[in-house]
Design a protein around this motif. Sequence first.
Motif: not given
Length: 571
Positions: A60, A76-78, A82, A86-87, A90-91, A101, A103, A147
Motif C-alpha cells: 500500500t 483506492v484498491r487496484s 500503484r 493511479w498514482s 488518485y494519489g 489517499v 492506494l 475508482g
Amino acid sequence: MASRTHDAVPSPVWAPSSRKPPLSSRIMRAIWRGLPAKRYDVGWEPGLVVPAADGSPLITDHYFPRADGDFPTLLVRSPYGRGLPWSPQYGLLFAEQGFHVVLQSCRGTGGSGGEFDPWRNEAADGQATVSWLREQPWFNGTLGTIGPSYLGYVQWALALDPPPELKAMVVQVGLHDPYALFHADGALRLENALVVGVGMAYQHRGIAPFARAVMRLQRRLRGISTARPLRKAYLSAFGDEVPWLDDVMTHPDADDPYWSGVSLAGAAERLSVPTSLITGWHDALVDQTFEQYDRLRQAGCDAALLVGPWTHTSALQQGWPEVFAESLAWLRAHLCADRSGLRPTGVRVHIGGENAWRDLDDWPRSPATGSWFPTPDGHLTREAPTNSAPLTSFRYDPADPTPSLGGPLLSRTAGPRDNSALEARDDVLTFTGPPLAEPVDILGPVSARLSISTDTGYADVFTRLCDVDEQGRSTNVCDGLAQLRTVGQAPSEVTVPMSSTTYRFLPGHRIRWQVSGGAHPRYARNSGTGASPVDAVDLTPTRISLHADSALMLPHGSSSAEPFGVGHPDA
C-alpha cells in the motif's frame, strides 16, 4: 464496529515521510489542464504492508497533504498496480485537495502477497484494510472510496457490509457484475475478455510490459478471434495460461455455480452510503451503471449520475476534467461538509447529436416508447405492419463474420464511428426513416422486438440504432445482441436490449435501424452448429429471415427542458 476517536490534528506519533510523489506522477500532473489549483503540497509513504484477512501482505502507498489538519481518507484498491495512471490521478491529485489517499494493490498483484482470484477476496480484503486504517494515527474516522472499472467493483464489495466510517463512494465507469462484462445473453463478449485478460495479467507489472502486451494482442487479435477452437488461442499473445480467463470464457450460463456470489448487485439494493456514479454513453459498463443507479434510487440512497460522451478509457482521459470535478465535489460534500460544488440536480447527461449537456431531476425508469417498423424496401416507418410474413433475409457466414465497429468497448476502438462501409455488406440489413422535419429526441432505454427465423436453428442477432446526417454518414448511437434458437421455419420472437441513450436527431437527419448476425470480434462468432463458441471447429452459414412484425422501440424524449424534448417520435 466502532470507529476510533482522534484528535483534531494528527498525533505526533506519526512522523510524515519527507518523500515526494514519484517523478512520473508529478510530470503527468504538470501536463493536465482544466484541473483546480492544488491546495497542499503532497507527501508519499510507499510500500506500507497491510495484513489481509488471511495475513497476506497487501502492499500500500499513502499520499497525504503536507500540512497540519484533520483530513478524511480515500481508499483506492487496484489489481493494476500503484503506478501510472493511479498514482497521479488518485494519489497525487486528491491529496493536493486535502485527502489522505491509500492506494493498495489487490492480493497477488503489484507485489502484494497471496494469489489473485478475481472477484473472490475483495470484500474480506477491503474490510481488513479498514481495520488497519483504524490503527493509523492520521485516520480521523471519515472514509470515502473512489475508482474506475475493477476499482469500482472493490467498492461494491466493501459496500456489501459497509463499515461505519464509510461516508461516500464515487464509482467511475464501474463494474458490479462480472458475468455481464463477459457475456451477453449467453454470447461471449470476446474482445472484452481478451482486453481484461491483458490488463489483469500485465498492467500491474509496469507501463512497458503492459504496453508491449497490448500491442501484441492488437497484432494477433484476428488470429486469436478466428482460431478453431477458440479455447487457449489467447496463448499466442499472453504467453502463459490465465486460469480465470479460461473459466469466464467457458461458463456462458449466468446460473452456473461458477458465477455464484460474484455479482454485487445486492450491495446497491440496501446501501445508505451517498454514491456518485459516472459513466459514458460508449462505456462497456454503461448498462451496469444504470442498473446501479436504479437500485440505489429504489433503496432511497442519496445518489448522483453523470453520463458523458465518453468510452471506458476516454472518461479518464479527455473526460477527466469533468470526471475529476464531479468526483471532488461529491467527496467534499459528504466527507468535508462542503456542498458548494454540488450541481443542483441529481442527473447530468450529455445529449448526443446536439453535443450539449442537460441537467435532469432523475433518470426515467419506464419512459413511454414509440415503435418504428421495417418495410420490404428498406424504409423505417411509424405504420404498423398488417402481417408477420418474412420481410427480408440475409446469409451470415461465420467463416467471414460480420465485423464489429465502434460502440461500447473497453478498447480504444470504442465509440461512434462511420458505419457506411459496414452497412454496404450483404450480411447487414438497414432500414432508414425519412429526413426529419423537426428534431426527434430519445431519452432512456432503447430496444428492438425481433421476429426471426433461420434455416439452421442457431444464430445471433445484432441490432443497432444509427443517426444518418445530411451527407449520408451513418453514426452508431447504441446497440445490443441476443442469441436465437429457432425451431423449423417458425419465427422466434426476442426482445434485444440496446442500452440507454439521450440523443437528439436533428432536422434533415434520418433514423436508421441496422440488423446483422453478429459483431466480431466484439462478440465471439456463432458457428451455426449449436456448439460452444469456445470449442466450435465446424462452421455452418445461416440464412436469417426478418419478419414484418419486428420493431425498433425508442423512448420518447422528455419535454420538461427546452430545447431538448421538442419533437418526440409521435410528432
